[in-house]
Enzyme design. Structure first.
Site, PDB file in Angstrom:
ATOM      1  CB  THR A   1      76.096  19.442  39.442  1.00 32.19           C
ATOM      2  OG1 THR A   1      74.840  18.945  38.982  1.00 32.19           O
ATOM      3  CG2 THR A   1      76.627  20.452  38.438  1.00 32.19           C
TER       4      THR A   1
ATOM      5  CG  HIS B   1      78.960  15.291  36.965  1.00 33.42           C
ATOM      6  ND1 HIS B   1      79.339  14.017  36.625  1.00 33.42           N
ATOM      7  CD2 HIS B   1      77.643  15.212  37.275  1.00 33.42           C
ATOM      8  CE1 HIS B   1      78.303  13.198  36.732  1.00 33.42           C
ATOM      9  NE2 HIS B   1      77.266  13.906  37.134  1.00 33.42           N
TER      10      HIS B   1
ATOM     11  CG  LEU C   1      66.647  14.318  38.835  1.00 35.14           C
ATOM     12  CD1 LEU C   1      66.069  15.691  38.484  1.00 35.14           C
ATOM     13  CD2 LEU C   1      66.759  14.179  40.350  1.00 35.14           C
TER      14      LEU C   1
END
Length: 349
Positions: A44, A47, A266
């Site tokens: 994350t 990202h 996931l």
């Protein structure tokens, strides 16, 4: 506590982040202030760093990045009773309302009003972070902080692998990024009968081998469906732990999953994935979307696995850098030639 602190901050929309300073967070009556000892880079975080389509929609700048960490409690709010000064804590990174139907019926991990540290609030790529007391997980101080800071992503792997029966079952781990290789280690630790790791990056396939994968498959070099069926006497795997979010990998997994099998998902695709619903119905499989960790069942499972000694955490952590070297950590994440990358705010002090 007064003063300023060093942070890695996304100051404005666009690729990258910068080292900056920000005031040490103020502690509310129900909060604690933690001096960060170690913080690891999550997908994350990459990202957000690379400013992909998801980040552009979700992140409001400026934002201190990071959410996986361990540190020492240095200040507590006036209403705090469970956590003490000097405790070494990690954090459940989903801050939930605690009042809705989902929260009060044991499903707080999918609270519709969830806020995520480092995404919706300032995070742990900093010298200090303030979190609600109820999100603090008190650790065994004898365990090194680099191990403690990866409990949050390890919880994702545990939740994915153990969301159904796994002892004596065959499992394919699809996508061996940091959480995928953790899933390999977890599956071995809890006595899966055969662990098949599927990944395009050779570095991470080697990590999967070191962590106990019985079979490794590179989809760029061989037919995944054919190989999985050969490895399972034509029956397919009992469990698929889908970590890749890759459309082709997901479609293949539906081909080699056993009749009546379980797919725990996931990985997050970047676009819609076309699947044959009829074939899934006739296969009688279960599809389970995995969000975070069960609060706090999964944390106790992680604690138990760490205490058992059966989990090879040291192999999972491949790089240890100072917070100032965050760009190097992000480049490692981009290349895929890493497991977990851990940053230390005070490594050079």
């Amino acid at each position: 506590m007064e003063g300023n602190m060093k942070v890695v901050i996304k100051e404005e929309p666009g690729v990258g982040a910068v080292i900056g300073t920000k005031e040490i967070p103020k502690v509310g009556p129900n909060d604690i202030l933690v001096k960060v000892m170690a913080t690891s880079i999550c997908g994350t975080d990459y990202h957000i760093y690379s400013w992909d389509a998801w980040s552009q929609k979700r992140i409001k700048t400026p934002r201190i990045m990071g959410h996986e960490f361990a540190g020492e409690v240095v200040e507590i709010g006036k209403n705090v009773t469970r956590v003490k000064l000097g405790d070494i804590v990690s954090a459940e990174t989903h801050v939930v309302c605690g009042k809705c139907e989902l929260c009060v019926t044991g499903k707080a991990h999918i609270c519709k009003d969830t806020k995520i540290l480092g995404v919706d609030t300032d995070g742990s790529f900093a010298e200090y972070i303030a979190i609600p007391e109820e999100n603090a997980w008190i650790n065994d101080p004898s365990i090194p902080p680099e191990y403690l800071c990866v409990q949050e992503p390890l919880g994702n792997a545990v939740h994915t692998v153990m969301s159904g029966e796994i002892i004596g079952k065959s499992i394919a781990v699809v996508g061996c990024g940091p959480i995928g290789i953790m899933a390999v280690a977890v599956a071995k630790a809890v006595s899966a009968s055969k662990v098949i790791a599927i990944e395009v990056n050779e570095y991470r396939l080697e990590l999967a081998k070191k962590l106990g994968a019985d079979v490794v498959i590179n989809p760029m070099k061989e037919d995944v469906v054919k190989r999985v069926l050969e490895e399972t006497d034509g029956m397919g795997v009992d469990v698929v732990a889908e970590m890749s979010g890759n459309a082709a990998a997901i479609q293949q997994a539906f081909e080699y999953i056993k009749l009546g099998g379980r797919m725990s998902m996931l990985g997050i695709p970047t676009k819609n994935v076309e699947i044959d619903i009829a074939s899934l119905v006739f296969k009688g499989i279960q599809i389970h979307g995995i969000t975070g960790r069960k609060m706090y069942d999964t944390w106790y499972q992680v604690k138990g696995l760490l205490a058992s000694g059966n989990l090879n955490i040291d192999t999972i952590i491949t790089h240890k850098l100072s917070l100032d070297e965050y760009e190097k950590g992000m480049e490692l994440m981009k290349s895929g030639d890493c497991g977990k990358v851990v940053l230390f705010p005070n490594m050079n002090k």
